[in-house]
Scaffold this motif. Structure first.
Motif, mmCIF file in Angstrom:
data_model
loop_
_atom_site.group_PDB
_atom_site.id
_atom_site.type_symbol
_atom_site.label_atom_id
_atom_site.label_comp_id
_atom_site.label_asym_id
_atom_site.label_seq_id
_atom_site.Cartn_x
_atom_site.Cartn_y
_atom_site.Cartn_z
ATOM 1 N N ALA A 162 77.989 -5.353 52.187
ATOM 2 C CA ALA A 162 76.817 -5.686 51.172
ATOM 3 C C ALA A 162 77.034 -5.211 49.643
ATOM 4 N N ALA A 163 78.226 -4.686 49.500
ATOM 5 C CA ALA A 163 78.556 -4.204 47.924
ATOM 6 C C ALA A 163 79.182 -5.260 47.283
ATOM 7 N N LEU A 164 79.420 -6.406 47.937
ATOM 8 C CA LEU A 164 80.467 -7.389 47.339
ATOM 9 C C LEU A 164 79.267 -8.731 46.995
ATOM 10 N N VAL A 165 79.790 -9.278 45.842
ATOM 11 C CA VAL A 165 79.264 -10.324 45.532
ATOM 12 C C VAL A 165 80.212 -11.612 45.404
ATOM 13 N N ALA A 166 80.004 -12.698 45.937
ATOM 14 C CA ALA A 166 80.775 -14.065 45.959
ATOM 15 C C ALA A 166 80.262 -14.909 44.761
ATOM 16 N N THR A 173 83.321 -9.934 43.716
ATOM 17 C CA THR A 173 83.106 -9.164 42.748
ATOM 18 C C THR A 173 82.270 -8.077 43.261
ATOM 19 N N ALA A 174 82.397 -6.858 42.235
ATOM 20 C CA ALA A 174 81.594 -5.664 43.057
ATOM 21 C C ALA A 174 80.934 -4.965 41.461
ATOM 22 N N PHE A 175 79.850 -4.335 41.529
ATOM 23 C CA PHE A 175 79.267 -3.718 40.307
ATOM 24 C C PHE A 175 79.585 -2.323 40.367
ATOM 25 N N THR A 176 80.198 -1.741 39.063
ATOM 26 C CA THR A 176 80.236 -0.058 39.216
ATOM 27 C C THR A 176 79.510 0.221 38.243
ATOM 28 N N VAL A 177 79.235 1.583 37.988
ATOM 29 C CA VAL A 177 78.235 2.136 37.007
ATOM 30 C C VAL A 177 79.138 2.946 36.082
ATOM 31 N N THR A 219 74.239 -2.125 47.176
ATOM 32 C CA THR A 219 73.439 -3.412 47.373
ATOM 33 C C THR A 219 72.657 -4.138 45.952
ATOM 34 N N PRO A 220 73.658 -4.562 45.409
ATOM 35 C CA PRO A 220 73.369 -5.071 44.251
ATOM 36 C C PRO A 220 72.174 -6.557 44.411
ATOM 37 N N PRO A 221 70.985 -6.350 43.660
ATOM 38 C CA PRO A 221 70.202 -7.472 43.858
ATOM 39 C C PRO A 221 70.705 -8.570 43.081
ATOM 40 N N GLY A 228 76.503 -5.191 32.289
ATOM 41 C CA GLY A 228 75.723 -4.649 31.462
ATOM 42 C C GLY A 228 74.507 -4.302 31.665
ATOM 43 N N ASP A 229 73.855 -4.637 32.448
ATOM 44 C CA ASP A 229 72.423 -4.088 32.970
ATOM 45 C C ASP A 229 72.094 -2.596 33.273
ATOM 46 N N PRO A 230 71.298 -2.036 32.506
ATOM 47 C CA PRO A 230 71.014 -0.590 32.842
ATOM 48 C C PRO A 230 70.772 -0.260 34.378
ATOM 49 N N VAL A 231 71.404 0.832 34.625
ATOM 50 C CA VAL A 231 71.149 1.265 36.172
ATOM 51 C C VAL A 231 71.023 2.947 36.276
ATOM 52 N N ARG A 232 70.289 3.201 37.180
ATOM 53 C CA ARG A 232 70.075 4.737 37.481
ATOM 54 C C ARG A 232 70.552 5.144 38.774
#
Length: 206
Positions: A133-137, A143-147, A182-184, A190-194
């Protein structure tokens, strides 16, 4: 000639198949019955060439049998400990594998011809794992999103299948990276995350 009417096996066993009928003439070289020696069970399997160094005579392996136990329901596999008895010295040309024979416990009530799986010890290694679920095709890319500093950063990663449904990260991430589990679909680089109050090492964010 009466002495030839009694056939005696050279070992204690069980008749598993009758290969002739009453009244038929018995001739030399034609089998009459099929016998199984009592308490002698062995699994024959093949192991690929790359794992040759991991298989040694005398080692213990785990053997799973699919409903191969006499009197069982067959609903659940049976797990036994076997011991490697023989390791083939030649490779099969087509499969590039060699034969391995595993002795099973004498008390095991088994059926000849049953399907078995042998699990050979292969050591351990460190791996970086992610849930699928952490991966995005994105087209041909994974790809995956890190913070980083409170913002999502997209990383192109290379993964391979791992046990229990996880994926092993081969490239693109390092140990210690905080990953969006679980990226939406709306998340962009570059989007802010918490970060959420996840346990240490879980890397959970929201």
């Amino acid at each position: 000639a009466v002495g030839f009417t009694v056939v005696t096996a050279p070992f204690d066993g069980i008749v598993t198949e009758t290969l002739t009928d009453v009244g038929r003439l018995a001739t030399p070289g034609v089998p009459l019955v099929s016998l199984e020696a009592a308490g002698s069970w062995r699994v024959v399997t093949r192991v690929d060439e790359a794992r040759a160094a991991l298989v040694r005579v005398g080692e213990t392996v785990i053997v799973e049998l699919d409903g191969g136990v006499t009197g069982g329901t067959g609903a659940e596999p049976v797990t036994l400990e076997g011991r490697i008895a023989e390791v083939g010295r030649t490779l099969d040309v087509s499969s590039r594998a060699f034969a391995v024979e595993i002795d099973l416990p004498e008390h095991a009530r088994l059926r000849t011809g049953g399907f078995a799986r042998a699990r050979f010890p292969a050591g351990s290694t460190d791996a970086l794992l992610l849930p699928a679920a952490a991966l995005v095709a994105r087209g041909q890319l994974t790809t995956a999103f890190t913070v980083v500093d409170g913002r999502a950063r997209m990383r192109v990663v290379s993964v391979a299948a791992a046990p229990d449904g996880a994926l092993e990260v081969l490239a693109g991430l390092r140990a210690g990276d905080v990953v969006v589990l679980t990226p939406p679909a709306s998340l962009r680089d570059g989007d802010p995350v918490r970060t959420a109050g996840a346990p240490q090492g879980a890397g959970g964010v929201r």
